[in-house]
Design a protein around this motif. Structure first.
Motif, mmCIF file in Angstrom:
data_model
loop_
_atom_site.group_PDB
_atom_site.id
_atom_site.type_symbol
_atom_site.label_atom_id
_atom_site.label_comp_id
_atom_site.label_asym_id
_atom_site.label_seq_id
_atom_site.Cartn_x
_atom_site.Cartn_y
_atom_site.Cartn_z
ATOM 1 N N LYS A 50 0.979 -1.311 -0.008
ATOM 2 C CA LYS A 50 -0.074 0.027 -0.112
ATOM 3 C C LYS A 50 0.652 1.161 -0.067
ATOM 4 O O LYS A 50 0.679 2.363 -0.608
ATOM 5 N N LEU A 51 2.106 1.254 0.684
ATOM 6 C CA LEU A 51 2.770 2.350 0.875
ATOM 7 C C LEU A 51 3.908 2.450 -0.304
ATOM 8 O O LEU A 51 4.706 3.185 -0.568
ATOM 9 N N ARG A 101 2.331 10.174 9.494
ATOM 10 C CA ARG A 101 0.606 10.454 9.451
ATOM 11 C C ARG A 101 0.397 9.452 8.355
ATOM 12 O O ARG A 101 -0.786 8.889 8.226
ATOM 13 N N ASN A 102 1.114 9.663 7.382
ATOM 14 C CA ASN A 102 0.903 8.695 6.110
ATOM 15 C C ASN A 102 0.644 7.174 6.457
ATOM 16 O O ASN A 102 -0.178 6.509 5.814
ATOM 17 N N ILE A 103 1.942 6.622 7.249
ATOM 18 C CA ILE A 103 1.852 5.450 7.594
ATOM 19 C C ILE A 103 0.571 4.968 8.644
ATOM 20 O O ILE A 103 0.085 4.062 8.080
ATOM 21 N N ASP A 118 -4.514 7.909 16.261
ATOM 22 C CA ASP A 118 -3.490 8.629 17.077
ATOM 23 C C ASP A 118 -2.174 8.138 16.558
ATOM 24 O O ASP A 118 -1.708 7.275 16.936
ATOM 25 N N PRO A 119 -1.516 9.128 16.034
ATOM 26 C CA PRO A 119 0.155 8.838 15.586
ATOM 27 C C PRO A 119 0.933 8.552 16.595
ATOM 28 O O PRO A 119 2.050 8.062 16.658
ATOM 29 N N THR A 120 0.753 9.147 17.808
ATOM 30 C CA THR A 120 1.706 9.134 18.970
ATOM 31 C C THR A 120 1.724 7.740 19.491
ATOM 32 O O THR A 120 2.587 7.348 19.998
ATOM 33 N N SER B 22 -11.761 12.436 5.855
ATOM 34 C CA SER B 22 -11.542 11.324 6.489
ATOM 35 C C SER B 22 -9.793 11.099 6.484
ATOM 36 O O SER B 22 -9.140 11.596 5.525
ATOM 37 N N GLY B 23 -9.408 10.279 7.183
ATOM 38 C CA GLY B 23 -7.870 10.151 7.331
ATOM 39 C C GLY B 23 -7.024 11.169 7.527
ATOM 40 O O GLY B 23 -5.802 11.249 7.498
ATOM 41 N N SER B 24 -7.558 12.340 7.908
ATOM 42 C CA SER B 24 -6.660 13.446 8.494
ATOM 43 C C SER B 24 -7.204 13.834 9.790
ATOM 44 O O SER B 24 -7.091 14.930 10.234
#
Lengths: 266, 466
Positions: A50-51, A101-103, A118-120, B22-24
Motif C-alpha cells: 500500500k505504501l 501520518r501517512n503510514i 492517533d500517531p503518537t 477522512s484520514g486526517s
C-alpha cells in the motif's frame, strides 16, 4: 562496522545459535508459531504494498520484527501496530522516511479495527522497539550476496548460468527467509547460497542437472562457506514451505484478532 | 461477549457527513480523554460499511497498543541520572543539548551526554512525535562504528520520551584550539600538531568511507580532541550510508555541510555527490588550521519561503577568488551541474592557492601539495581519504604522533561547562539555553560546543568573536 557483516552488530549482538533461540523462547513462553509468523509476514507485505515500499525496507522491518519477538510476546502488544512500527522504522533506517501520518493512515485503512488514528501510539511503540533492539538497527541482507554469487557462478571457473527466472525465484526465497529464524541464525550470504541452490538445483529437472550440481558443489568447495549452515538453511526453508501448506489464514487471523480484542477489553 | 460487541461498534461512523476529511483526524484530539477519543474517530475510509450486514469497527485512540509490554519495560528501566552524575551543561544546538557527566560507579569515567530535543511543554514531554531521521542515523551508525578517531558511543538510554546518547568525553575541539591560537594574538599551530591532527582526521574519515558512510558535516567544531591528544570525529547526525541508496542522496537532504566547508559540486547543485565532499571539508579545515581563520568565509543566502534551495553565489565566489575560476579542462563534468550557468556571472580569476598559502605563513611544499589535492575542484580527481594517508607530507619529518600535543609548548584550557544547569531530565533547560549560549559567546572564551550541528550556530558565534 557497517560495510562488513563480519564486524557488524548483527553478527556480534544479534546472532544466536538454535539452542539459544529455543531457550529464549521457552523462557518467554513463545506464542508466535510459524503460522502466526506467516500471517505477520503477510501483514508486512500488505502494508508495504500500500505504501509502495522497496523490498529492502520490508526485509529490514521483518528483521526488526524477528528481533522484537525474541524479547516480547504477542500477548503483550497489538500485532498490527507492531508490524506498522517495524515498517515505519525500517523506512527511516533505509533512508526512505515516510511521514508518520501517512503510514498511520495507510495502516488504519488496511486494519481499521486495530489501528488507532492517533500517531503518537505509533511513535511510542517506535521508542520501545528501538530500546528493545538496544539501538542496533543496521541490517545486512542476503540480496547483495545473491547478486555476487550469480556473477561468480557465471565466470569461467564454474560456468553455471543462472536464468533470470531462477534469479527471481532465488530472490523470492530470500524474501520468504525472513519468516524463518535464518536472519537470527546465519550470516546473510548463507541464506543467499541456500536460495540460489534451491532455485537452480532443487527445482531443476532438466538433463544438465548433474553438470550444474557438480559445478555448484565445486563453487561451494572453493568459496569456503560453512556447508552445514547452508544445508541447515535449505532445510529451514523446506520446512517453512511444508508448513505453509497447512496454513489457514482465516483461522490464524481470527484467533489473533480475538486475542487483541480480548486484550483491549482486559 | 457484549464487551466485545461494544468495542466493535465504538467509533462507527454515524452519518455520512462524518466521512468528510477522512484520514486526517488531527492529533490534537489525543488529549480529549480516553472516554471520548474513540467516539471522535469517524474518520475511516470504508464508508461502504452502511451497506454491509456487519458494521465497520474502528479502533479508537484508547484501543489496546502496548500496555502490558510497556508496564513490564518501565518497571526495570534504569534512569540516566541513576547511572551518571551530571556535572553541567556544555553546549546546545538544533539537535538538543550536551551535558558533561561522570559515571557514579567509576568516578574516573567522564562522558558527554547528548540529549535530543523533543517537543515539550511545561517541563514535561507531552507526547511521542516520532524520532527524527538525524537521531536515527546517529544512533544506528554510532552503534556500528569502532575506531580510535571516531567519538566512542558507550550507550544509549531511552527514557521518559527522550533519547540520551552517552559518548566518551573529549576535553577540546578544533574550533577551540584554533581560537586559542588566534586570540588575543596569532600564534601558529606547531607543524607536528598540525600534521598529526590531519593524519588522525583522515584516518577516521578513511574508516568512515570504507564503511560506506559519508559524514556530510565536517568542520572544526565537530572534530573533538581528547586530553591525551587524540582526534575524534564527532556528530554523525548528518552522516549516512551511501551504498545501495534507494533514492539519491540529494532527495533525502537538500542541503548538507555547513556553508564554509561545502564542496563546489554541492554549491553547483549536484544531485549525486560522493564521499569526496568530506575531503573538500578536510581541505578547508587544513587551511583553517594553517591560517587560523576560515579559508572560504562566504555569506549564506537564506532559503526563501518557496523552499527552493538558493544558489550560494557568495560562497562560490570566495572559492573562485582563491582557487581560480574552474574550467572544463580542470573539471570535466563541470557543465553537467544544474547551477553551471550561474558561473557565467563571475569574473575570471587565476589560480591563487600558492600565494594564499604563503601569505598564511605556510612554507612546506608537501603540505601545500596535500592542500591543493584536497581542494581539487573535480570530485573525481580529489584525493581520497585512504590514499591521502600515504601522502609525502605524512611520511617526511616531523613524524606523525599519536598524541597531537606531543612536543608542543601550547596548553589549552579545559572545556567550559555551566555548572548551574545540570538538570538533564528537565525540559526547562531548553528555554534558558539561549541565555547561556549568548553569555559564553560574549565572554569570547572560545568554543563551548562539543557537538556542533547547526551551521548558523557556529557562524553566529564566530561573528561575535571577531
Amino acid at each position: 562496522m557497517s560495510a562488513s557483516y563480519w564486524c557488524s552488530s548483527q553478527r556480534q549482538k544479534w546472532q544466536y545459535t538454535r539452542d539459544q533461540l529455543t531457550r529464549i523462547r521457552a523462557d518467554l513462553g513463545d506464542n508466535c508459531n510459524v503460522h502466526n509468523r506467516i500471517f505477520l509476514h503477510s501483514l508486512i507485505v500488505k502494508l508495504g504494498g500500500k505504501l509502495n515500499l522497496r523490498q529492502v525496507i520490508l526485509s529490514t522491518a521483518e528483521v526488526f520484527l524477528n528481533r522484537f519477538l525474541t524479547r516480547a510476546t504477542l500477548k503483550e502488544v497489538n500485532a498490527y501496530l507492531l508490524v506498522t512500527t517495524c515498517i515505519y522504522l525500517g523506512c527511516k533506517i533505509e533512508e526512505s522516511p515516510v511521514h508518520i501520518r501517512n503510514i498511520v493512515n495507510e495502516s488504519r485503512n488496511a486494519w481499521p479495527e486495530f489501528i488507532p488514528s492517533d500517531p503518537t501510539k505509533l511513535a511510542e511503540f517506535e521508542f520501545y522497539l528501538i530500546e528493545e533492539m538496544d539501538c542496533y538497527m543496521v541490517i545486512h541482507h542476503p540480496y547483495n550476496s545473491l547478486v555476487q554469487i550469480v556473477q561468480v557462478l557465471k565466470t569461467g571457473d564454474f560456468k553455471v548460468g543462472i536464468t533470470s527466472d531462477e534469479q527471481k525465484i532465488a530472490w523470492s526465497i530470500v524474501n520468504d527467509s525472513y519468516i524463518t529464524d535464518l536472519p537470527l541464525l546465519f550470516p546473510p550470504h548463507i541464506t543467499a547460497i541456500a536460495a540460489v541452490y534451491m532455485a537452480c538445483i532443487l527445482m531443476d529437472d532438466n538433463i544438465y542437472k548433474n553438470q550444474r550440481v557438480n559445478s555448484f558443489i565445486k563453487f561451494l568447495a572453493v568459496s569456503n562457506v560453512d556447508l552445514d549452515e547452508v544445508i541447515e538453511a535449505v532445510q529451514e526453508m523446506l520446512t517453512l514451505y511444508e508448513n505453509w501448506n497447512g496454513y489457514d489464514e482465516i483461522s490464524i487471523r481470527n484467533s489473533l484478532n480475538f486475542r487483541i480484542l480480548s486484550l483491549n477489553n482486559a | 461477549m457484549s464487551n466485545l460487541q461494544q468495542q466493535f461498534l465504538r467509533g462507527q461512523p454515524q452519518t455520512s457527513s462524518s466521512m468528510v476529511g477522512s484520514g486526517s483526524s488531527p492529533s490534537n484530539r489525543v488529549g480529549l480523554g480516553l472516554g471520548h477519543g474513540s467516539m471522535m474517530d469517524g474518520s475511516g475510509p470504508q464508508s461502504g460499511g452502511f451497506n454491509r450486514s456487519q458494521p465497520i469497527r474502528m479502533a479508537g485512540n484508547d484501543f489496546f497498543t502496548i500496555a502490558p509490554y510497556r508496564k513490564r519495560k518501565d518497571a526495570v528501566r534504569v534512569s540516566v541520572i541513576k547511572k551518571y552524575e551530571i556535572l553541567g551543561y556544555i553546549a546546545a544546538g538544533t539537535y538538543g543539548k550536551v551535558y558533561k557527566a561522570k559515571d557514579r560507579v567509576d568516578q574516573n569515567g567522564l562522558y558527554a551526554i547528548k540529549k535530543f530535543k523533543t517537543d515539550s511543554k511545561d517541563n514535561e514531554v507531552i507526547h511521542y512525535t516520532g524520532i527524527s531521521q538525524s537521531a536515527i542515523r546517529e544512533m544506528s551508525l554510532c552503534r556500528e562504528l569502532n575506531h580510535n578517531n571516531i567519538t566512542k558511543l558507550t550507550e544509549i538510554i531511552l527514557e521518559r520520551k527522550c533519547i540520551y546518547m552517552v559518548f566518551e568525553f573529549a576535553e577540546h575541539d578544533l574550533l577551540q584550539i584554533i581560537h586559542n591560537h588566534s586570540h588575543p594574538d596569532l600564534k601558529p599551530i606547531p607543524e607536528s600538531t598540525l600534521k598529526s591532527t590531519m593524519y588522525q582526521l583522515l584516518s577516521g574519515l578513511s574508516y568512515l568511507h570504507q564503511n560506506w558512510i559519508v559524514h556530510r558535516d565536517l568542520k572544526p567544531a565537530n572534530i573533538m580532541v581528547t586530553s591525551d591528544g587524540t582526534i575524534k570525529i564527532g556528530d554523525l547526525g548528518l552522516a549516512r550510508k551511501f551504498n545501495n541508496p534507494l533514492q539519491s542522496l540529494y532527495a533525502g537532504d537538500k542541503v548538507v555541510v555547513t556553508i564554509w566547508y561545502r564542496a563546489p559540486e554541492l554549491l553547483l547543485g549536484a544531485r549525486h555527490y560522493t564521499p569526496a565532499i568530506d575531503l573538500w571539508a578536510v581541505g578547508c579545515i587544513l587551511a583553517e588550521l594553517l591560517s587560523l581563520r576560515p579559508i572560504f568565509k562566504g555569506e549564506e543566502s537564506k532559503m526563501d519561503n518557496k523552499k527552493q534551495v538558493p544558489f550560494q553565489e557568495n560562497q562560490l565566489l570566495k572559492i573562485v577568488e582563491i582557487l581560480g575560476t574552474p574550467s572544463s579542462e580542470r573539471w570535466s563534468s563541470l557543465k553537467n551541474y544544474p547551477e553551471y550557468p550561474q558561473l557565467a556571472k563571475f569574473t575570471l580569476f587565476p589560480p591563487n592557492l600558492r600565494a594564499w598559502y604563503h601569505s598564511a605563513g605556510g612554507s612546506n611544499k608537501n603540505c601545500l601539495k596535500l592542500l591543493s589535492e584536497l581542494l581539487d575542484y573535480d570530485p573525481a580527481k580529489r584525493v581520497n581519504a585512504l590514499n591521502s594517508l600515504s601522502h609525502k607530507w605524512f611520511t617526511e619529518l616531523p613524524r606523525v604522533t599519536d598524541n597531537i600535543f606531543e612536543n608542543s609548548k601550547f596548553k589549552y584550557p579545559p572545556r567550559k561547562i555551566q555548572k548551574d544547569d545540570n538538570d538533564i531530565l528537565s525540559m526547562s533547560g531548553h528555554s534558558h539555553q539561549q541565555l547561556h549560549g549568548t553569555n559564553s559567546m560574549l565572554g569570547g572564551t572560545g568554543a563551548k560546543r562539543a557537538f556542533g550541528n547547526n551551521a548558523n550556530d557556529q557562524m553566529h558565534m564566530r561573528k561575535k568573536q571577531r
